[in-house]
Design a protein around this motif. Sequence first.
Motif, PDB file in Angstrom:
ATOM      1  N   ASP A  36       0.833  -1.197   0.000  1.00 58.27           N
ATOM      2  CA  ASP A  36       0.000   0.000   0.000  1.00 58.27           C
ATOM      3  C   ASP A  36       0.868   1.247   0.000  1.00 58.27           C
ATOM      4  N   VAL A  50      -3.800   3.690  -1.753  1.00 62.15           N
ATOM      5  CA  VAL A  50      -3.868   2.790  -2.898  1.00 62.15           C
ATOM      6  C   VAL A  50      -3.141   1.505  -2.519  1.00 62.15           C
ATOM      7  N   THR A  51      -3.749   0.378  -2.857  1.00 60.19           N
ATOM      8  CA  THR A  51      -3.178  -0.920  -2.538  1.00 60.19           C
ATOM      9  C   THR A  51      -2.864  -1.670  -3.824  1.00 60.19           C
ATOM     10  N   ASP A  52      -2.098  -2.727  -3.683  1.00 56.44           N
ATOM     11  CA  ASP A  52      -1.812  -3.550  -4.849  1.00 56.44           C
ATOM     12  C   ASP A  52      -3.110  -4.089  -5.449  1.00 56.44           C
ATOM     13  N   ARG A  53      -4.060  -4.376  -4.615  1.00 60.75           N
ATOM     14  CA  ARG A  53      -5.373  -4.851  -5.092  1.00 60.75           C
ATOM     15  C   ARG A  53      -6.085  -3.765  -5.908  1.00 60.75           C
ATOM     16  N   ASP A  54      -5.974  -2.508  -5.463  1.00 57.59           N
ATOM     17  CA  ASP A  54      -6.567  -1.396  -6.222  1.00 57.59           C
ATOM     18  C   ASP A  54      -5.959  -1.316  -7.614  1.00 57.59           C
ATOM     19  N   THR A  57      -7.713  -4.090  -9.628  1.00 52.97           N
ATOM     20  CA  THR A  57      -9.145  -3.928  -9.886  1.00 52.97           C
ATOM     21  C   THR A  57      -9.531  -2.594 -10.506  1.00 52.97           C
ATOM     22  N   ARG A  58      -8.768  -1.549 -10.212  1.00 52.12           N
ATOM     23  CA  ARG A  58      -9.145  -0.216 -10.683  1.00 52.12           C
ATOM     24  C   ARG A  58      -8.306   0.285 -11.855  1.00 52.12           C
ATOM     25  N   VAL A  73      -7.382   6.614  -8.915  1.00 49.42           N
ATOM     26  CA  VAL A  73      -7.617   5.194  -8.642  1.00 49.42           C
ATOM     27  C   VAL A  73      -7.505   4.828  -7.166  1.00 49.42           C
ATOM     28  N   CYS A  74      -7.025   5.738  -6.344  1.00 50.39           N
ATOM     29  CA  CYS A  74      -6.906   5.438  -4.916  1.00 50.39           C
ATOM     30  C   CYS A  74      -8.279   5.492  -4.257  1.00 50.39           C
ATOM     31  N   SER A  75      -8.354   4.926  -3.072  1.00 55.54           N
ATOM     32  CA  SER A  75      -9.563   5.066  -2.256  1.00 55.54           C
ATOM     33  C   SER A  75      -9.460   6.439  -1.604  1.00 55.54           C
ATOM     34  N   VAL A  99     -12.272  -3.008   5.079  1.00 54.18           N
ATOM     35  CA  VAL A  99     -10.955  -2.579   4.623  1.00 54.18           C
ATOM     36  C   VAL A  99      -9.888  -3.390   5.354  1.00 54.18           C
TER      37      VAL A  99
END
Length: 138
Positions: A36, A50-54, A57-58, A73-75, A99
Motif C-alpha cells: 500500500d 492505494v493498494t496492490d489490489r486497487d 481492480t481499478r 484510482v486510490c480510495s 478494509v
Amino acid sequence: MSRTVAEVVDRDVVTAPVTATVREVAELMRVRDVGDVVVLDEDERLAGIVTDRDLVTRVLAVGGSGGDPVGQVCSPDPVHVDPSTPLEDAARLMAERAVRRLPVVDGGTVVGVVSLGDVAVAQDAGDVLGEISAAPST
C-alpha cells in the motif's frame, strides 16, 4: 487486544503525492516491497490510499493506464485512526468498513498504516501471553 494502534503500527509509511502516476506508485511499491501507498494532497495531508489490489481492480482490470494519476484510482478520504485508538476498535472499524488497512493520523500527519495482519499478530501474541499467565506452572 488492550493494546493501542501506536504499539503495532508500521511507522515506515510509504507516501506519494496525489499527482503521481499509477506507474510511479507501482514502482514505489515494488522497490519498497509494500502492498500500500498513502496518497497525500498538496498540503501533505491524507488524500487516499492505494493498494496492490486497487491497481489490479481499478487499473488493469478496466484497461487503465500507468500514466493515470494515482488520485483517480486510490480510495479517497479513507477512514483512519489516531495512534491512541485501541487495537480492538481499529479491528472493528476494519470489519465494519471492509478494509484491510487503516492510515494512522496524528495531528493531521500520517504516521503509519495499521493492517489486518498487524491486528492478527497482536491478537495471537495476546492469546499466547494470556495462556502463559493462566498456566498453573512453567
